[in-house]
Design an enzyme around this catalytic site. Sequence first.
Site, PDB file in Angstrom:
ATOM      1  N   SER A  21      -2.550  -4.464   7.547  1.00 30.15           N
ATOM      2  CA  SER A  21      -2.496  -4.750   6.474  1.00 30.15           C
ATOM      3  C   SER A  21      -3.008  -3.462   5.575  1.00 30.15           C
ATOM      4  CB  SER A  21      -3.690  -5.865   5.766  1.00 30.15           C
ATOM      5  OG  SER A  21      -4.043  -6.068   4.677  1.00 30.15           O
ATOM      6  N   ASN A  69     -10.335   6.115   3.991  1.00 31.98           N
ATOM      7  CA  ASN A  69      -9.757   5.655   2.888  1.00 31.98           C
ATOM      8  C   ASN A  69     -10.710   4.713   1.972  1.00 31.98           C
ATOM      9  OD1 ASN A  69      -8.923   2.814   2.301  1.00 31.98           O
ATOM     10  ND2 ASN A  69      -8.886   2.842   4.569  1.00 31.98           N
ATOM     11  N   ILE A  71      -9.661   2.638  -1.149  1.00 29.26           N
ATOM     12  CA  ILE A  71      -8.643   2.313  -1.965  1.00 29.26           C
ATOM     13  C   ILE A  71      -9.171   1.132  -2.889  1.00 29.26           C
ATOM     14  CG2 ILE A  71      -6.255   1.192  -2.133  1.00 29.26           C
ATOM     15  CD1 ILE A  71      -6.543   3.970  -0.791  1.00 29.26           C
ATOM     16  N   ASN A 127      -9.695 -11.284   4.898  1.00 28.02           N
ATOM     17  CA  ASN A 127     -10.472 -10.125   5.279  1.00 28.02           C
ATOM     18  C   ASN A 127     -11.768 -10.040   4.690  1.00 28.02           C
ATOM     19  OD1 ASN A 127     -11.177  -7.559   4.695  1.00 28.02           O
ATOM     20  ND2 ASN A 127      -9.592  -6.809   3.421  1.00 28.02           N
ATOM     21  N   CYS A 130     -13.786  -5.406   4.346  1.00 30.02           N
ATOM     22  CA  CYS A 130     -13.349  -4.221   3.544  1.00 30.02           C
ATOM     23  C   CYS A 130     -14.683  -3.553   3.192  1.00 30.02           C
ATOM     24  CB  CYS A 130     -12.440  -4.458   2.342  1.00 30.02           C
ATOM     25  SG  CYS A 130     -12.081  -3.192   1.316  1.00 30.02           S
ATOM     26  N   GLY A 217      -7.466   5.465  12.302  1.00 28.31           N
ATOM     27  CA  GLY A 217      -6.772   6.278  13.399  1.00 28.31           C
ATOM     28  C   GLY A 217      -7.374   6.444  14.395  1.00 28.31           C
ATOM     29  N   THR A 266      -2.659   3.071  10.896  1.00 32.53           N
ATOM     30  CA  THR A 266      -2.613   4.471  10.264  1.00 32.53           C
ATOM     31  C   THR A 266      -1.445   5.176  10.804  1.00 32.53           C
ATOM     32  OG1 THR A 266      -4.814   4.435  10.040  1.00 32.53           O
ATOM     33  CG2 THR A 266      -3.893   6.547  10.304  1.00 32.53           C
TER      34      THR A 266
HETATM   35  C1  SIN Z   1      -9.131  -0.957   0.651  1.00 36.96           C
HETATM   36  O1  SIN Z   1      -8.294  -1.414   0.048  1.00 36.96           O
HETATM   37  O2  SIN Z   1     -10.050  -0.309   0.255  1.00 36.96           O
HETATM   38  C2  SIN Z   1      -9.171  -1.048   2.023  1.00 36.96           C
HETATM   39  C3  SIN Z   1      -8.674  -2.504   2.723  1.00 36.96           C
HETATM   40  C4  SIN Z   1      -9.552  -2.618   3.874  1.00 36.96           C
HETATM   41  O3  SIN Z   1     -10.415  -1.963   4.217  1.00 36.96           O
HETATM   42  O4  SIN Z   1      -9.881  -3.924   4.033  1.00 36.96           O
END
Ligand code: SIN
Length: 303
Positions: A21, A69, A71, A127, A130, A217, A266
Site C-alpha cells: 500500500s 515519507n 504523505i 491500516n 500510519c 527501504g 519502496t
Molecule cells: C502516508 O500516507 O503518510 C503513508 C501511509 C502509511 O504510513 O500508512
Amino acid sequence: MADLSMEIAGLKLKNPVMVASGTFGHGEEYSELIDLRKLGAIVTKSITVSPREGNPPPRIVETPAGMLNSIGLENDGLKKFIEEHLPFLAKFKTPVIANIAGETQKEFEELASTLSKERQVKALEVNISCPNVEHGGMQFGCSPVGTEEVVRAVRAATDMPLIVKLSPNVTDITEIAKKAKDSGADVISLINTVMGMAIDAETRRPRINRIVAGLSGPAIKPIALRMVWQVAQSIKLPVIGIGGIMNARDALEFFIAGASAVQIGTANFVDTQASIKTIEGINEYLDRKGIKDIKGLIGTLNK
Ligand code: SIN
C-alpha cells in the site's frame, strides 16, 4: 517450476508477492510499466471515507538506505475509489486488497462494510499504523486497546479476510499482534514505516514539513525480519512480511522467518520491475534447491 500458489485465510493467490500500500497508487500508472496480472495481489493506497489532500510538502526525502515519507494518507476517498479506481483494477483479475484508514472506529466500520459489497475486493488491510496523521493511524495501532477497538469494529462489519497492518513503533510487537488476533484479525501484515527524521544542517530546517516521518527501504529490513519472526513464533495466524524487500533474496528471508506472503514497497520506486523480478527470483531459488512448493519454505529457519 515450483508451486507458488498460496491461500491465506481464504484469499487465493497465484503467488505470494504483493505490492505494498502507498507505493503503487491504485495501479493505473504501473499498468503501463508492468503486467499487473503477474502479481499475487495489489494492495491499494489507503482509502479514507472522504478525500484527503495529505500533508504539505516537502513530504518525501531520500535517505542513505531508504526514504522518509509523510504523505498523510492523500487519496480520492471511498466514493471515487469504488466508481473509478476499482473498475480499472477489476480488469486485471488480480486480487485487490483494499487498505483502509479511518480517523474513528465509525469510519473504519463504514469503510469495511461498504467495500465488503464490492466483489472485486478480495480482502481488507486495516491500516492502524500510519505515523503521519493527527488522528487515527498509529494512534490506534500503538496500543492494545486502540488495536482492539478498531479490529473488533471492522470484524463486526465484514466477513472478508481481514489483514491488520502493524506499526513497528512499539515496545512489544507480539502483544499488539495477539490483541489483533483476539479481536478478529485473520492475517497480520508487518511492518509499516519506522519513525524517523532528517535535518538540513545548512538551513537547520527539517527536510520534511511535518518533521517526523516514516522510514522505509533497506534500512528497516532487519527490523522487519525480526518482527515477522517474532510474530510468526508467537501467534497462529498467517503473516505477511513487509519492510525493505528489494529483491527475491530479501523476500526469501521473510518466508524462512515465517511469512506466508510478502509485499514489495519502496523497491517499486527504484525499479518498476522489482515485484516481477522478485517472483522470478523466488522461482529460480526453489528450482535450484529442489523445493517443489513455496509453502515448504515457510518458517524453516535453521537455528
Ligand atoms: C502516508 O500516507 O503518510 C503513508 C501511509 C502509511 O504510513 O500508512
